[in-house]
Write an enzyme that holds these catalytic residues in place. Structure first.
Site, PDB file in Angstrom:
ATOM      1  N   SER A 186     -40.889   5.056   7.252  1.00  0.00           N
ATOM      2  CA  SER A 186     -39.503   5.516   7.404  1.00  0.00           C
ATOM      3  C   SER A 186     -38.522   4.677   6.599  1.00  0.00           C
ATOM      4  O   SER A 186     -37.309   4.802   6.782  1.00  0.00           O
ATOM      5  CB  SER A 186     -39.110   5.453   8.881  1.00  0.00           C
ATOM      6  OG  SER A 186     -39.401   4.158   9.369  1.00  0.00           O
ATOM      7  N   THR A 227     -35.442   2.534  11.309  1.00  0.00           N
ATOM      8  CA  THR A 227     -34.702   1.795  10.288  1.00  0.00           C
ATOM      9  C   THR A 227     -35.097   0.341  10.366  1.00  0.00           C
ATOM     10  O   THR A 227     -35.278  -0.183  11.464  1.00  0.00           O
ATOM     11  CB  THR A 227     -33.179   1.888  10.584  1.00  0.00           C
ATOM     12  OG1 THR A 227     -32.807   3.262  10.545  1.00  0.00           O
ATOM     13  CG2 THR A 227     -32.354   1.097   9.590  1.00  0.00           C
ATOM     14  N   THR A 245     -33.228   2.740   5.374  1.00  0.00           N
ATOM     15  CA  THR A 245     -34.066   3.789   5.978  1.00  0.00           C
ATOM     16  C   THR A 245     -34.115   5.021   5.087  1.00  0.00           C
ATOM     17  O   THR A 245     -33.193   5.253   4.285  1.00  0.00           O
ATOM     18  CB  THR A 245     -33.499   4.200   7.364  1.00  0.00           C
ATOM     19  OG1 THR A 245     -34.358   5.161   7.968  1.00  0.00           O
ATOM     20  CG2 THR A 245     -32.100   4.792   7.268  1.00  0.00           C
ATOM     21  N   VAL A 249     -26.653  12.272   6.430  1.00  0.00           N
ATOM     22  CA  VAL A 249     -26.523  10.811   6.454  1.00  0.00           C
ATOM     23  C   VAL A 249     -26.466  10.380   7.910  1.00  0.00           C
ATOM     24  O   VAL A 249     -25.733  10.969   8.706  1.00  0.00           O
ATOM     25  CB  VAL A 249     -25.245  10.366   5.704  1.00  0.00           C
ATOM     26  CG1 VAL A 249     -25.020   8.876   5.870  1.00  0.00           C
ATOM     27  CG2 VAL A 249     -25.351  10.727   4.221  1.00  0.00           C
ATOM     28  N   GLY A 250     -27.232   9.362   8.248  1.00  0.00           N
ATOM     29  CA  GLY A 250     -27.248   8.874   9.629  1.00  0.00           C
ATOM     30  C   GLY A 250     -26.308   7.701   9.828  1.00  0.00           C
ATOM     31  O   GLY A 250     -25.355   7.490   9.070  1.00  0.00           O
ATOM     32  N   ASP A 251     -26.586   6.927  10.864  1.00  0.00           N
ATOM     33  CA  ASP A 251     -25.744   5.775  11.211  1.00  0.00           C
ATOM     34  C   ASP A 251     -25.903   4.611  10.241  1.00  0.00           C
ATOM     35  O   ASP A 251     -24.968   3.827  10.031  1.00  0.00           O
ATOM     36  CB  ASP A 251     -26.097   5.286  12.625  1.00  0.00           C
ATOM     37  CG  ASP A 251     -27.578   4.940  12.745  1.00  0.00           C
ATOM     38  OD1 ASP A 251     -28.412   5.703  12.215  1.00  0.00           O
ATOM     39  OD2 ASP A 251     -27.902   3.914  13.352  1.00  0.00           O
ATOM     40  N   THR A 261     -30.984   1.214  15.478  1.00  0.00           N
ATOM     41  CA  THR A 261     -32.016   2.116  14.982  1.00  0.00           C
ATOM     42  C   THR A 261     -32.279   3.170  16.058  1.00  0.00           C
ATOM     43  O   THR A 261     -32.115   2.898  17.240  1.00  0.00           O
ATOM     44  CB  THR A 261     -33.305   1.357  14.604  1.00  0.00           C
ATOM     45  OG1 THR A 261     -34.298   2.311  14.192  1.00  0.00           O
ATOM     46  CG2 THR A 261     -33.859   0.520  15.741  1.00  0.00           C
ATOM     47  N   GLY A 262     -32.666   4.352  15.625  1.00  0.00           N
ATOM     48  CA  GLY A 262     -32.875   5.449  16.565  1.00  0.00           C
ATOM     49  C   GLY A 262     -32.205   6.708  16.043  1.00  0.00           C
ATOM     50  O   GLY A 262     -32.097   6.886  14.831  1.00  0.00           O
ATOM     51  N   GLY A 297     -29.684   8.507  14.678  1.00  0.00           N
ATOM     52  CA  GLY A 297     -28.420   8.195  14.017  1.00  0.00           C
ATOM     53  C   GLY A 297     -27.336   9.219  14.255  1.00  0.00           C
ATOM     54  O   GLY A 297     -26.139   8.902  14.196  1.00  0.00           O
TER      55      GLY A 297
HETATM   56  N1  ASP Z   1     -30.988   5.701  12.584  1.00  0.00           N
HETATM   57  C1  ASP Z   1     -31.751   6.285  11.516  1.00  0.00           C
HETATM   58  C2  ASP Z   1     -31.180   7.620  11.148  1.00  0.00           C
HETATM   59  O1  ASP Z   1     -30.851   8.384  12.033  1.00  0.00           O
HETATM   60  C3  ASP Z   1     -33.202   6.426  11.826  1.00  0.00           C
HETATM   61  C4  ASP Z   1     -33.763   5.407  12.774  1.00  0.00           C
HETATM   62  O2  ASP Z   1     -33.379   4.266  12.755  1.00  0.00           O
HETATM   63  O3  ASP Z   1     -34.644   5.745  13.583  1.00  0.00           O
HETATM   64  O4  ASP Z   1     -31.104   7.909   9.981  1.00  0.00           O
END
Ligand code: ASP
Length: 286
Positions: free
Chosen positions: A49, A149, A167, A178-180, A200-201, A203
């Protein structure tokens, strides 16, 4: 507590904090520790990832998000939906140091990378390409909940604190999603006076709550890094009890050198390097 320290999200963050620790113990700067540490995960094709080995978007194209923040100067550099690049954190650092802007996206980020000598390279590994082909063949048109991430926080012997993250985002995401992670305050934040945090998670949820900034503000008001992380999760649950099973995880580091993490999962492993060595620790949902 340790003079220099590095912590990173997930078990795959352990080799990254080890590399960061080598740099810090040789008297290196937190910024170098964060960049080079994250490069380790980015170049490992087994990390599914992040960087090379990460997952493509729904069109089969790799689009990377990465950012860095210097807690001494508050300089930031961020790239989103950057294509054809195995080490986006290095481009994010170059944005913070050599570009008059703070965040570049997509083609503009690619164009800037070229000016820094980062020529186009194939960031899609064979394994990731096979997974993508299987996903296409399944006829499942939804993005998959497969993501993670690397967030890395480091403090050097001068007390400078840096946060970075990288990530490929959610697997098979909509092109341009685009995520967090590259959003300052959401995916990461750093301030020498108060500490640093990274998330992370999912986003798409995390970015609504500026969770990294919130964790740093909790530390500014006197909380330990561990308590700050827990308070972020508690705040989220208070606001959205119906989302108690969301995938939300964060790590934090205080200027005193204490560190912490919190999660809504059953377990969340993270890497630590300090004067007691390099290891994987785990927090559980509390
Ligand atoms: N937070 C990241 C995203 O949503 C992915 C992750 O960290 O699991 O792009």
């Amino acid at each position: 507590m340790s003079e220099s320290i590095a912590i990173a999200t997930w078990e795959f963050g352990v080799p990254s904090v080890r590399r960061a620790g080598e740099i810090l113990s040789a008297g290196g700067a937190a910024m170098d520790a964060v960049e080079k540490g994250i490069n380790v995960a980015e170049l490992d094709p087994e990390v599914p990832s992040v960087g090379f080995g990460g997952m493509p978007n729904a069109a089969g194209v790799m689009e990377m998000d990465a950012a860095v923040m210097d807690g001494r100067t508050h300089a930031v550099g961020s790239v989103a939906a950057l294509k054809d690049c195995k080490m986006p954190i290095s481009v994010a650092r170059a944005v913070s140091e050599k570009c008059r802007h703070s965040m570049l996206v997509s083609n503009g980020a690619r164009q800037f990378a070229e000016t820094q000598g980062v020529t186009r390279e194939n960031a899609l590994s064979e394994k990731a390409s096979e997974k993508y082909q299987r996903w296409l063949a399944d006829g499942n048109a939804k993005p998959e909940f497969m993501h993670d991430t690397i967030g890395l926080l480091a403090m050097d012997s001068s007390g400078d604190i840096v946060a970075g993250c990288s990530t490929s985002g959610m697997a098979f995401k909509h092109p341009g999603r685009v995520g967090d992670s590259p959003l300052i305050g959401s995916g990461l934040y750093a301030d020498n006076a108060a500490g640093a945090a990274a998330t992370t998670g999912n986003g798409d949820e995390i970015l609504k709550f500026c969770m990294s900034f919130l964790a740093v503000e909790f530390m500014r008001s006197g909380e330990t890094a561990m308590a700050a992380c827990r308070k972020v999760i508690e705040r989220f649950i208070q606001m959205h009890p119906e989302k108690e099973n969301e995938d939300i995880n964060l790590i934090a580091l205080s200027p005193k050198g204490d560190y912490g993490a919190a999660t809504l999962r059953k377990k969340f492993p993270f890497g630590v390097w300090d004067d007691e060595g390099c290891r994987c620790e785990t927090v559980t949902r509390h």
